[in-house]
Write an enzyme that holds these catalytic residues in place. Structure first.
Site, PDB file in Angstrom:
ATOM      1  N   CYS A  86     -10.924 -19.261  13.214  1.00 24.57           N
ATOM      2  CA  CYS A  86      -9.870 -19.758  12.339  1.00 24.57           C
ATOM      3  C   CYS A  86     -10.260 -21.089  11.686  1.00 24.57           C
ATOM      4  CB  CYS A  86      -8.550 -19.816  13.110  1.00 24.57           C
ATOM      5  SG  CYS A  86      -7.154 -19.743  11.997  1.00 24.57           S
ATOM      6  N   ARG A 142      -1.711 -18.582  10.393  1.00 21.43           N
ATOM      7  CA  ARG A 142      -2.061 -19.344   9.185  1.00 21.43           C
ATOM      8  C   ARG A 142      -3.568 -19.213   8.889  1.00 21.43           C
ATOM      9  NH1 ARG A 142      -0.962 -24.937   9.125  1.00 21.43           N
ATOM     10  NH2 ARG A 142      -0.646 -24.718   6.908  1.00 21.43           N
ATOM     11  N   HIS A 176      -7.594 -15.354  16.104  1.00 24.29           N
ATOM     12  CA  HIS A 176      -7.758 -16.106  17.356  1.00 24.29           C
ATOM     13  C   HIS A 176      -8.110 -15.151  18.500  1.00 24.29           C
ATOM     14  CE1 HIS A 176      -6.170 -20.174  16.335  1.00 24.29           C
ATOM     15  NE2 HIS A 176      -5.676 -19.499  15.317  1.00 24.29           N
ATOM     16  N   GLU A 178      -9.125 -15.709  21.383  1.00 28.64           N
ATOM     17  CA  GLU A 178      -8.955 -16.290  22.726  1.00 28.64           C
ATOM     18  C   GLU A 178      -7.550 -16.069  23.289  1.00 28.64           C
ATOM     19  OE1 GLU A 178      -8.897 -17.839  19.919  1.00 28.64           O
ATOM     20  OE2 GLU A 178      -7.415 -19.452  19.956  1.00 28.64           O
TER      21      GLU A 178
END
Ligand code: GLN
Length: 192
Positions: A86, A142, A176, A178
């Site tokens: 990101c 985002r 993301h 993770e």
């Protein structure tokens, strides 16, 4: 073997990345000693690096101010892996279309920050990723759009837009990886 894994700890998701790295290492019969990076002098001892999300303008400023940026470039020039997620992807790109981000030019892509559309500030999607047998549940927050791909391999796309790319030892994702307890993207970036 114990690997030294650096996680840039300027902002966001450090423990989640640490857990995913340890998990991926374990799959390969290795252990990872995770160190947080907030100043220069640590990256040179790292075998692999994760650059988490956050605010790319802030991350970029700190990388420059602390003298970490050239160390990350050296790390990649030495062929050692990086997973940039990101905002991390934005910082590693060749063009962020934003003067406040001093890109590291490690991933040959240009990006547009926050460009998935306002109504889609956050969304989740099952992604087919090159190298993974089953779809990866991706969380986008985002997220940047990758609008041009140079000399990099597209590993996954969503809505006809690339969302995971590889350029040599650097893997970048708009999402993301993770956040879902699934360490396969970390595995792909660090051990494949
Ligand atoms: N919108 C952020 C940026 O442009 C990235 C968001 C994220 O890392 N989740 O820097």
């Amino acid at each position: 073997m114990t690997l030294t894994a650096g996680v840039l700890a300027v902002q966001g998701d450090v423990s989640e990345h640490a857990a995913a790295i340890s998990d991926a290492a374990e799959t390969h019969g290795e252990t990872a000693d995770v160190v947080e990076i907030r100043q220069s002098g640590i990256v040179p001892d790292c075998d692999l690096l994760a650059i988490p999300g956050g605010e790319s303008t802030t991350i970029s400023r700190l990388l420059d101010r602390e003298g970490i940026a050239p160390e990350v470039v050296d790390h990649v020039e030495a062929g050692k892996p990086v997973l940039a997620t990101c905002a991390g992807l934005i910082v590693c790109s060749t063009d962020a279309n934003d003067d406040r981000v001093d890109t590291l030019d490690l991933l040959d892509v240009s990006v547009e920050r926050n460009a998935f559309g306002r109504q889609k500030d956050s969304f989740e999607a099952p992604l087919d990723v090159t190298g993974l047998d089953e779809p990866f549940h991706a969380v986008f927050i985002r997220a940047p759009v990758i609008d041009e791909v140079g000399d990099a391999e597209v590993l996954a796309s969503w809505d006809d837009r690339p969302v995971a790319v590889r350029d040599g030892p650097v893997v970048g994702t708009s999402f993301h990886p993770e956040l879902t307890g699934d360490s396969r993207i970390h595995d792909l970036a660090f051990f494949e």
